[in-house]
Motif scaffolding. Sequence first.
Motif, PDB file in Angstrom:
ATOM      1  N   GLU A  87     -61.884 -73.585  71.605  1.00  0.00           N
ATOM      2  CA  GLU A  87     -61.347 -74.933  71.803  1.00  0.00           C
ATOM      3  C   GLU A  87     -60.874 -75.647  70.538  1.00  0.00           C
ATOM      4  O   GLU A  87     -60.020 -76.524  70.606  1.00  0.00           O
ATOM      5  CB  GLU A  87     -62.416 -75.812  72.470  1.00  0.00           C
ATOM      6  CG  GLU A  87     -62.827 -75.352  73.858  1.00  0.00           C
ATOM      7  CD  GLU A  87     -61.783 -75.664  74.914  1.00  0.00           C
ATOM      8  OE1 GLU A  87     -60.857 -76.445  74.639  1.00  0.00           O
ATOM      9  OE2 GLU A  87     -61.897 -75.114  76.024  1.00  0.00           O
ATOM     10  N   PHE A  88     -61.446 -75.291  69.383  1.00  0.00           N
ATOM     11  CA  PHE A  88     -61.247 -76.127  68.206  1.00  0.00           C
ATOM     12  C   PHE A  88     -60.494 -75.461  67.055  1.00  0.00           C
ATOM     13  O   PHE A  88     -60.325 -76.069  66.002  1.00  0.00           O
ATOM     14  CB  PHE A  88     -62.608 -76.606  67.687  1.00  0.00           C
ATOM     15  CG  PHE A  88     -63.404 -77.390  68.706  1.00  0.00           C
ATOM     16  CD1 PHE A  88     -62.798 -78.376  69.475  1.00  0.00           C
ATOM     17  CD2 PHE A  88     -64.746 -77.146  68.903  1.00  0.00           C
ATOM     18  CE1 PHE A  88     -63.518 -79.099  70.410  1.00  0.00           C
ATOM     19  CE2 PHE A  88     -65.488 -77.862  69.829  1.00  0.00           C
ATOM     20  CZ  PHE A  88     -64.865 -78.847  70.590  1.00  0.00           C
ATOM     21  N   LYS A 140     -51.701 -85.314  78.421  1.00  0.00           N
ATOM     22  CA  LYS A 140     -52.311 -84.063  77.977  1.00  0.00           C
ATOM     23  C   LYS A 140     -53.434 -84.398  77.002  1.00  0.00           C
ATOM     24  O   LYS A 140     -53.274 -85.280  76.158  1.00  0.00           O
ATOM     25  CB  LYS A 140     -51.290 -83.172  77.262  1.00  0.00           C
ATOM     26  CG  LYS A 140     -50.012 -82.917  78.052  1.00  0.00           C
ATOM     27  CD  LYS A 140     -50.271 -82.142  79.318  1.00  0.00           C
ATOM     28  CE  LYS A 140     -48.963 -81.889  80.082  1.00  0.00           C
ATOM     29  NZ  LYS A 140     -49.185 -81.214  81.371  1.00  0.00           N
ATOM     30  N   ILE A 141     -54.546 -83.707  77.143  1.00  0.00           N
ATOM     31  CA  ILE A 141     -55.706 -83.978  76.287  1.00  0.00           C
ATOM     32  C   ILE A 141     -55.940 -82.813  75.348  1.00  0.00           C
ATOM     33  O   ILE A 141     -55.992 -81.654  75.770  1.00  0.00           O
ATOM     34  CB  ILE A 141     -56.968 -84.222  77.133  1.00  0.00           C
ATOM     35  CG1 ILE A 141     -56.796 -85.479  77.995  1.00  0.00           C
ATOM     36  CG2 ILE A 141     -58.198 -84.375  76.219  1.00  0.00           C
ATOM     37  CD1 ILE A 141     -57.956 -85.755  78.932  1.00  0.00           C
ATOM     38  N   ILE A 142     -56.048 -83.124  74.059  1.00  0.00           N
ATOM     39  CA  ILE A 142     -56.387 -82.131  73.042  1.00  0.00           C
ATOM     40  C   ILE A 142     -57.731 -82.527  72.456  1.00  0.00           C
ATOM     41  O   ILE A 142     -57.931 -83.676  72.061  1.00  0.00           O
ATOM     42  CB  ILE A 142     -55.321 -82.074  71.925  1.00  0.00           C
ATOM     43  CG1 ILE A 142     -53.989 -81.608  72.526  1.00  0.00           C
ATOM     44  CG2 ILE A 142     -55.757 -81.138  70.805  1.00  0.00           C
ATOM     45  CD1 ILE A 142     -52.853 -81.613  71.537  1.00  0.00           C
ATOM     46  N   ARG A 143     -58.659 -81.586  72.416  1.00  0.00           N
ATOM     47  CA  ARG A 143     -60.030 -81.895  71.970  1.00  0.00           C
ATOM     48  C   ARG A 143     -60.105 -81.920  70.446  1.00  0.00           C
ATOM     49  O   ARG A 143     -60.425 -80.935  69.792  1.00  0.00           O
ATOM     50  CB  ARG A 143     -61.009 -80.868  72.537  1.00  0.00           C
ATOM     51  CG  ARG A 143     -61.166 -80.964  74.044  1.00  0.00           C
ATOM     52  CD  ARG A 143     -62.120 -79.928  74.579  1.00  0.00           C
ATOM     53  NE  ARG A 143     -63.512 -80.188  74.216  1.00  0.00           N
ATOM     54  CZ  ARG A 143     -64.523 -79.428  74.627  1.00  0.00           C
ATOM     55  NH1 ARG A 143     -64.297 -78.376  75.392  1.00  0.00           N
ATOM     56  NH2 ARG A 143     -65.763 -79.716  74.262  1.00  0.00           N
ATOM     57  N   ASP A 153     -68.796 -84.914  74.300  1.00  0.00           N
ATOM     58  CA  ASP A 153     -67.573 -84.155  74.569  1.00  0.00           C
ATOM     59  C   ASP A 153     -67.321 -83.069  73.529  1.00  0.00           C
ATOM     60  O   ASP A 153     -66.496 -82.178  73.753  1.00  0.00           O
ATOM     61  CB  ASP A 153     -66.368 -85.104  74.614  1.00  0.00           C
ATOM     62  CG  ASP A 153     -66.512 -86.172  75.687  1.00  0.00           C
ATOM     63  OD1 ASP A 153     -66.963 -85.821  76.792  1.00  0.00           O
ATOM     64  OD2 ASP A 153     -66.201 -87.339  75.413  1.00  0.00           O
ATOM     65  N   ALA A 154     -68.023 -83.143  72.400  1.00  0.00           N
ATOM     66  CA  ALA A 154     -67.813 -82.184  71.314  1.00  0.00           C
ATOM     67  C   ALA A 154     -68.743 -80.980  71.420  1.00  0.00           C
ATOM     68  O   ALA A 154     -68.628 -80.044  70.633  1.00  0.00           O
ATOM     69  CB  ALA A 154     -68.011 -82.869  69.963  1.00  0.00           C
ATOM     70  N   HIS A 207     -49.831 -79.003  69.948  1.00  0.00           N
ATOM     71  CA  HIS A 207     -48.982 -80.141  69.589  1.00  0.00           C
ATOM     72  C   HIS A 207     -47.503 -79.771  69.694  1.00  0.00           C
ATOM     73  O   HIS A 207     -46.682 -80.547  70.210  1.00  0.00           O
ATOM     74  CB  HIS A 207     -49.304 -80.620  68.171  1.00  0.00           C
ATOM     75  CG  HIS A 207     -50.493 -81.518  68.093  1.00  0.00           C
ATOM     76  ND1 HIS A 207     -51.779 -81.053  68.006  1.00  0.00           N
ATOM     77  CD2 HIS A 207     -50.589 -82.880  68.097  1.00  0.00           C
ATOM     78  CE1 HIS A 207     -52.615 -82.075  67.947  1.00  0.00           C
ATOM     79  NE2 HIS A 207     -51.927 -83.191  68.003  1.00  0.00           N
ATOM     80  N   PHE A 208     -47.167 -78.594  69.202  1.00  0.00           N
ATOM     81  CA  PHE A 208     -45.766 -78.145  69.282  1.00  0.00           C
ATOM     82  C   PHE A 208     -45.329 -77.974  70.726  1.00  0.00           C
ATOM     83  O   PHE A 208     -44.199 -78.344  71.091  1.00  0.00           O
ATOM     84  CB  PHE A 208     -45.601 -76.819  68.520  1.00  0.00           C
ATOM     85  CG  PHE A 208     -45.379 -76.995  67.045  1.00  0.00           C
ATOM     86  CD1 PHE A 208     -44.273 -77.702  66.570  1.00  0.00           C
ATOM     87  CD2 PHE A 208     -46.263 -76.446  66.132  1.00  0.00           C
ATOM     88  CE1 PHE A 208     -44.063 -77.861  65.202  1.00  0.00           C
ATOM     89  CE2 PHE A 208     -46.064 -76.608  64.768  1.00  0.00           C
ATOM     90  CZ  PHE A 208     -44.962 -77.313  64.306  1.00  0.00           C
ATOM     91  N   GLU A 209     -46.224 -77.422  71.558  1.00  0.00           N
ATOM     92  CA  GLU A 209     -45.875 -77.192  72.963  1.00  0.00           C
ATOM     93  C   GLU A 209     -45.657 -78.511  73.688  1.00  0.00           C
ATOM     94  O   GLU A 209     -44.760 -78.621  74.541  1.00  0.00           O
ATOM     95  CB  GLU A 209     -46.976 -76.368  73.629  1.00  0.00           C
ATOM     96  CG  GLU A 209     -47.000 -74.919  73.153  1.00  0.00           C
ATOM     97  CD  GLU A 209     -48.185 -74.154  73.703  1.00  0.00           C
ATOM     98  OE1 GLU A 209     -49.022 -74.750  74.424  1.00  0.00           O
ATOM     99  OE2 GLU A 209     -48.289 -72.946  73.410  1.00  0.00           O
ATOM    100  N   ILE A 210     -46.463 -79.513  73.357  1.00  0.00           N
ATOM    101  CA  ILE A 210     -46.265 -80.835  73.951  1.00  0.00           C
ATOM    102  C   ILE A 210     -44.940 -81.429  73.498  1.00  0.00           C
ATOM    103  O   ILE A 210     -44.154 -81.952  74.294  1.00  0.00           O
ATOM    104  CB  ILE A 210     -47.451 -81.772  73.585  1.00  0.00           C
ATOM    105  CG1 ILE A 210     -48.709 -81.332  74.310  1.00  0.00           C
ATOM    106  CG2 ILE A 210     -47.107 -83.226  73.945  1.00  0.00           C
ATOM    107  CD1 ILE A 210     -49.961 -82.074  73.878  1.00  0.00           C
TER     108      ILE A 210
END
Length: 212
Positions: free
Chosen positions: A194-195, A4-7, A147-148, A204-207
């Motif tokens: 997104e940020f 999973k990718i978090i920006r 990417d930002a 983070h909690f969901e992961i």
Amino acid sequence: NQIKIIRGAGVDLSKYSYKEENNDKIKVSMACRLLKDKGVFEYVEAAKIFSQRVHGTRKQKLPNVEFELYGDIDADNPASLTIEDVEKIKKESFVNVYGFSSDIAKVFSDSNIVVLPSYREGLPKVLIEAAACGRAVVTTDVPGCRDAIEPNITGLLCKVKDSQSLAEQIEKLIIDKELRISMGKEGRKLAQKEFDIKQIVQKHFEIYEGKL
């Protein structure tokens, strides 16, 4: 399929809030550790190039502009600028050097354009903070930096290690007020989407809980 990718690490949107630009004097800002890899020398050179254009035949097209640099040297980093480097930049007077700031939100709110011509990044928080403040950015077309942002929507990309390319992209935003303001507003929308630190924490909690 488990990746999973978090920006990025997110930004506090209440602290980095959107404010309309002050267009009486255009301010271009760069905030970073003063490292060669951050593109500090390219930024200073771009300010020189722009200054030469202002004093040339195109002066009538270009508004009053200040280039600003915030940050300290990192003596333990081999890529750090030296005290002598910083003093030379100050003496040349193309860029105003302010050192470390504890209130980058205010720095960006007082700016019109935020620049980060870095050679490489993870996902630079400074660009996320600039977007949250509703400021158009110019950064390098390298992983992390590109990417930002959303290229040509929230900011412009320049070639890495290329002062001329950097100067040209900065000048586009200086000259085109409507483009600059539009990119700033789109940057704020991107930050909200997104940020937002609240969303980042929730992801983070969901992961962790196996929900994402």
